[in-house]
Motif scaffolding. Sequence first.
Motif, PDB file in Angstrom:
ATOM      1  N   TYR A   1     -18.403 -21.211-139.001  1.00  0.00           N
ATOM      2  CA  TYR A   1     -17.163 -20.774-138.349  1.00  0.00           C
ATOM      3  C   TYR A   1     -17.556 -19.789-137.252  1.00  0.00           C
ATOM      4  CZ  TYR A   1     -17.893 -16.837-141.552  1.00  0.00           C
ATOM      5  OH  TYR A   1     -18.448 -15.794-142.241  1.00  0.00           O
TER       6      TYR A   1
ATOM      7  N   ARG B   1     -14.379 -12.498-138.827  1.00  0.00           N
ATOM      8  CA  ARG B   1     -14.042 -13.890-138.525  1.00  0.00           C
ATOM      9  C   ARG B   1     -12.929 -13.967-137.482  1.00  0.00           C
ATOM     10  NH1 ARG B   1     -14.094 -18.580-143.045  1.00  0.00           N
ATOM     11  NH2 ARG B   1     -13.464 -20.334-141.743  1.00  0.00           N
TER      12      ARG B   1
ATOM     13  N   PRO C   1      -9.707 -15.439-136.295  1.00  0.00           N
ATOM     14  CA  PRO C   1      -8.616 -16.183-136.938  1.00  0.00           C
ATOM     15  C   PRO C   1      -8.113 -17.341-136.087  1.00  0.00           C
ATOM     16  CG  PRO C   1      -7.825 -14.076-136.109  1.00  0.00           C
ATOM     17  CD  PRO C   1      -9.311 -14.079-135.911  1.00  0.00           C
TER      18      PRO C   1
ATOM     19  N   LYS D   1      -1.164 -12.588-141.398  1.00  0.00           N
ATOM     20  CA  LYS D   1      -2.210 -13.451-141.938  1.00  0.00           C
ATOM     21  C   LYS D   1      -3.468 -13.400-141.076  1.00  0.00           C
ATOM     22  CE  LYS D   1      -3.133 -18.271-143.270  1.00  0.00           C
ATOM     23  NZ  LYS D   1      -2.559 -19.645-143.347  1.00  0.00           N
ATOM     24  N   ALA D   2      -3.308 -13.422-139.757  1.00  0.00           N
ATOM     25  CA  ALA D   2      -4.461 -13.353-138.865  1.00  0.00           C
ATOM     26  C   ALA D   2      -5.186 -12.019-139.006  1.00  0.00           C
ATOM     27  CB  ALA D   2      -4.013 -13.566-137.423  1.00  0.00           C
TER      28      ALA D   2
ATOM     29  N   GLU E   1      -5.208 -10.077-141.599  1.00  0.00           N
ATOM     30  CA  GLU E   1      -5.859 -10.028-142.904  1.00  0.00           C
ATOM     31  C   GLU E   1      -7.133 -10.875-142.929  1.00  0.00           C
ATOM     32  OE1 GLU E   1      -2.655 -11.030-145.534  1.00  0.00           O
ATOM     33  OE2 GLU E   1      -2.011  -8.916-145.716  1.00  0.00           O
ATOM     34  N   THR E   2      -7.204 -11.926-142.102  1.00  0.00           N
ATOM     35  CA  THR E   2      -8.448 -12.685-141.959  1.00  0.00           C
ATOM     36  C   THR E   2      -9.547 -11.793-141.394  1.00  0.00           C
ATOM     37  OG1 THR E   2      -7.334 -14.806-141.658  1.00  0.00           O
ATOM     38  CG2 THR E   2      -9.548 -14.609-140.736  1.00  0.00           C
TER      39      THR E   2
ATOM     40  N   SER F   1     -12.928 -10.214-143.707  1.00  0.00           N
ATOM     41  CA  SER F   1     -14.290 -10.575-143.297  1.00  0.00           C
ATOM     42  C   SER F   1     -15.012  -9.437-142.582  1.00  0.00           C
ATOM     43  CB  SER F   1     -14.246 -11.801-142.381  1.00  0.00           C
ATOM     44  OG  SER F   1     -13.427 -11.555-141.247  1.00  0.00           O
TER      45      SER F   1
END
Length: 202
Positions: A70, A81, A83, A189-190, A192-193, A197
């Motif tokens: 990724y 990471r 998102p 959500k983004a 928290e990604t 990470s």
Amino acid sequence: MGHVLARLSGFGLVLLPHWPYSFEREREGSDAVRVTRWTPSGPVQAVVEPGQRVDPTDAMDVEPGSDLPYWQIETSVFCARWPADFTLESPRDTGDRTPFYLQGPGEATIFPQGPVPKARLASPDALVAPYQTVVARRTDDNGVTVVELTYEHDDKLWWQAHWVLPFRGDQLVVLTAQSLESSSERARKAAETVVASFQSAP
């Protein structure tokens, strides 16, 4: 070429963009990346397909990198990471020391700040503006604290949240996300990604 504060790494590559720049997924559900360098004469673009040859381009430099399956955002301070559904953009102002901005649906923006000394955020309301309403506070098992807020701007209801992440010694990194309240779930959500990470840069 201006100084670049963030880059992308993954699939055996490191993508070093030329400022000012943006990264975006070439298409939904794909790991292909479109890199855009913004110049006075117009955008210069290139597309990177993992596993395929990358030709030289004025939009970026390419080096061998990690074999992560990724794309990871790398700064001099931390890695995290990238998102999905969010573009990765450089600041446009040369005086802006924010490493990057993530832009997404519902006028969403996510960006990191710091490291900053813990003492600067000692007050529970250090990140709360007078016109904002606190709707949630929590702390996870890793010591990451979150405050979520709402406020009105231009007759619209907005959502904002700050994740305060423990960092080296007595320092903290703050990740801020904001969007129209109607798009807050995707922005949350983004963010928290990124938080899940998050790790210190080597």
